[in-house]
Design a protein around this motif. Sequence first.
Motif, mmCIF file in Angstrom:
data_model
loop_
_atom_site.group_PDB
_atom_site.id
_atom_site.type_symbol
_atom_site.label_atom_id
_atom_site.label_comp_id
_atom_site.label_asym_id
_atom_site.label_seq_id
_atom_site.Cartn_x
_atom_site.Cartn_y
_atom_site.Cartn_z
ATOM 1 N N LYS A 130 39.105 43.505 22.742
ATOM 2 C CA LYS A 130 39.102 42.828 24.041
ATOM 3 C C LYS A 130 39.584 43.773 25.139
ATOM 4 C CE LYS A 130 40.362 38.390 21.878
ATOM 5 N NZ LYS A 130 41.438 37.358 21.794
ATOM 6 N N LEU A 131 40.672 44.490 24.858
ATOM 7 C CA LEU A 131 41.221 45.410 25.858
ATOM 8 C C LEU A 131 40.254 46.545 26.138
ATOM 9 C CD1 LEU A 131 43.474 46.419 27.698
ATOM 10 C CD2 LEU A 131 44.542 47.477 25.694
ATOM 11 N N LEU A 132 39.631 47.096 25.107
ATOM 12 C CA LEU A 132 38.670 48.176 25.314
ATOM 13 C C LEU A 132 37.496 47.700 26.158
ATOM 14 C CD1 LEU A 132 37.766 51.047 24.842
ATOM 15 C CD2 LEU A 132 36.825 50.346 22.629
ATOM 16 N N HIS A 133 36.989 46.497 25.898
ATOM 17 C CA HIS A 133 35.909 45.947 26.715
ATOM 18 C C HIS A 133 36.354 45.766 28.166
ATOM 19 C CE1 HIS A 133 33.649 44.096 23.030
ATOM 20 N NE2 HIS A 133 33.394 45.383 23.190
ATOM 21 N N ALA A 134 37.627 45.397 28.350
ATOM 22 C CA ALA A 134 38.154 45.268 29.711
ATOM 23 C C ALA A 134 38.188 46.628 30.408
ATOM 24 C CB ALA A 134 39.547 44.661 29.664
ATOM 25 N N CYS A 135 38.620 47.655 29.701
ATOM 26 C CA CYS A 135 38.695 48.997 30.287
ATOM 27 C C CYS A 135 37.312 49.510 30.690
ATOM 28 C CB CYS A 135 39.335 49.961 29.304
ATOM 29 S SG CYS A 135 41.095 49.673 28.993
ATOM 30 N N GLN A 136 36.285 49.108 29.955
ATOM 31 C CA GLN A 136 34.917 49.544 30.258
ATOM 32 C C GLN A 136 34.420 49.020 31.599
ATOM 33 O OE1 GLN A 136 32.958 48.087 26.778
ATOM 34 N NE2 GLN A 136 33.372 49.902 25.534
ATOM 35 N N ARG A 240 40.276 38.428 30.946
ATOM 36 C CA ARG A 240 41.708 38.236 31.206
ATOM 37 C C ARG A 240 42.439 39.565 31.168
ATOM 38 N NH1 ARG A 240 45.501 37.724 33.247
ATOM 39 N NH2 ARG A 240 47.348 36.447 32.863
ATOM 40 N N TYR A 241 42.079 40.440 30.239
ATOM 41 C CA TYR A 241 42.685 41.770 30.207
ATOM 42 C C TYR A 241 42.290 42.589 31.439
ATOM 43 C CZ TYR A 241 44.637 41.461 25.492
ATOM 44 O OH TYR A 241 45.398 41.133 24.394
ATOM 45 N N SER A 246 43.779 45.136 36.585
ATOM 46 C CA SER A 246 43.649 45.172 38.052
ATOM 47 C C SER A 246 45.008 44.947 38.714
ATOM 48 C CB SER A 246 42.649 44.121 38.523
ATOM 49 O OG SER A 246 41.348 44.420 38.090
ATOM 50 N N TRP A 247 45.747 43.968 38.186
ATOM 51 C CA TRP A 247 47.072 43.691 38.750
ATOM 52 C C TRP A 247 47.986 44.903 38.579
ATOM 53 C CZ3 TRP A 247 52.147 43.757 37.496
ATOM 54 C CH2 TRP A 247 53.030 43.060 38.341
ATOM 55 N N LEU A 248 47.949 45.503 37.406
ATOM 56 C CA LEU A 248 48.791 46.672 37.163
ATOM 57 C C LEU A 248 48.402 47.828 38.072
ATOM 58 C CD1 LEU A 248 48.999 46.555 33.261
ATOM 59 C CD2 LEU A 248 50.902 46.231 34.851
ATOM 60 N N ALA A 249 47.112 48.032 38.253
ATOM 61 C CA ALA A 249 46.658 49.107 39.142
ATOM 62 C C ALA A 249 47.148 48.886 40.560
ATOM 63 C CB ALA A 249 45.133 49.186 39.099
ATOM 64 N N GLU A 250 47.116 47.638 40.994
ATOM 65 C CA GLU A 250 47.535 47.313 42.366
ATOM 66 C C GLU A 250 49.040 47.489 42.556
ATOM 67 O OE1 GLU A 250 47.487 43.439 45.404
ATOM 68 O OE2 GLU A 250 46.323 43.410 43.534
ATOM 69 N N HIS A 251 49.807 47.212 41.517
ATOM 70 C CA HIS A 251 51.270 47.246 41.640
ATOM 71 C C HIS A 251 51.900 48.444 40.929
ATOM 72 C CE1 HIS A 251 50.199 42.975 42.292
ATOM 73 N NE2 HIS A 251 51.239 42.959 43.090
ATOM 74 N N TRP A 252 51.088 49.379 40.489
ATOM 75 C CA TRP A 252 51.566 50.462 39.629
ATOM 76 C C TRP A 252 52.747 51.224 40.216
ATOM 77 C CZ3 TRP A 252 51.286 51.190 34.730
ATOM 78 C CH2 TRP A 252 51.498 52.435 34.157
ATOM 79 N N ASP A 253 52.637 51.624 41.466
ATOM 80 C CA ASP A 253 53.687 52.445 42.071
ATOM 81 C C ASP A 253 54.983 51.672 42.291
ATOM 82 O OD1 ASP A 253 52.039 54.656 42.115
ATOM 83 O OD2 ASP A 253 51.290 54.241 44.140
ATOM 84 N N ALA A 254 54.900 50.344 42.325
ATOM 85 C CA ALA A 254 56.092 49.534 42.570
ATOM 86 C C ALA A 254 56.760 49.051 41.286
ATOM 87 C CB ALA A 254 55.728 48.330 43.440
ATOM 88 N N LEU A 255 56.121 49.258 40.150
ATOM 89 C CA LEU A 255 56.688 48.786 38.892
ATOM 90 C C LEU A 255 57.938 49.590 38.530
ATOM 91 C CD1 LEU A 255 53.485 48.376 36.674
ATOM 92 C CD2 LEU A 255 54.866 46.557 37.678
#
Length: 280
Positions: A130-136, A240-241, A246-255
């Motif tokens: 599922k995660l790999l399909h999301a990354c694609q 969902r992944y 997408s959320w992580l990419a958007e907030h990456w620098d603030a994590l």
Amino acid sequence: HWLGVTQEEDAHQCLAMLDDITLDWVVFDHYAIDEKWQSLMKTSGAKVLAIDDLANRKHACDILLDHNPWPDVENRYHSWVPAGCQQLLGPRFALLRDSFSALRDHDLSVIKNQIVAFFSGTDPTGETLKLLHACQQFSTLPFNVVIVYGMANPRKEALLMEAVPEFIELVESLPDFETELACSRYAFGAAGVSAIERTCLRLPSTLVSVAENQRDMAEHLAKSGQYRYLGLSNITTASRYAQELSWLAEHWDALPLRLPESDIDGLGAERVVRAMENCQ
């Protein structure tokens, strides 16, 4: 059916095999064993340590160990253990390898710009795929993703046939998994022991319940506000992944680079040994 014989037969077989050995302790971790087996094993003169996480059957043990971060863990086994049983409860007693305590204060200056994803050695619910399909679905992300699919993954052939984006590293295993975790910014993974390992390293992560008996634990961890939670594996999808990526990419620098300190210090095995040594 897990034992192949009755508990009584299994216990007598074990006692026969151990007849020439002076036993101090019998330690077991088996869902099909309860007070019947334990009581018979105690006829050897040994003490019994039960490792459990279901809290659904009677024990006749001297020490009970459940190192999982359950809600209300202090009251979880009151009706299941005999009077006088010492209960070692919660991740303060987590049976982690020595390397975790050593890596807990890892030098943050060498953290890699990567996420490590691992959903257990068997990945029973197909989260890796599922995660790999999301990354694609992404041409690029502000981080690399190391996906560890595990040596016993039943979907290994399907995974190896998939297209792997440049920012993804798909590997069966890592030679020094805990060091790689300690060097990462973030993780995807199941609840259970792997969640305790990540918490020991104070690694921010997204949790998934890959088994029904992980659900309460994952929800409890999610309520702490320190973890993101995707839910049970029967509702997780590639979409969902992708939303989570997408959320992580958007907030990456603030994590945060690391979670706050906790009492999971990697010294749980030493505490268990001391409890056994001091048990009267």
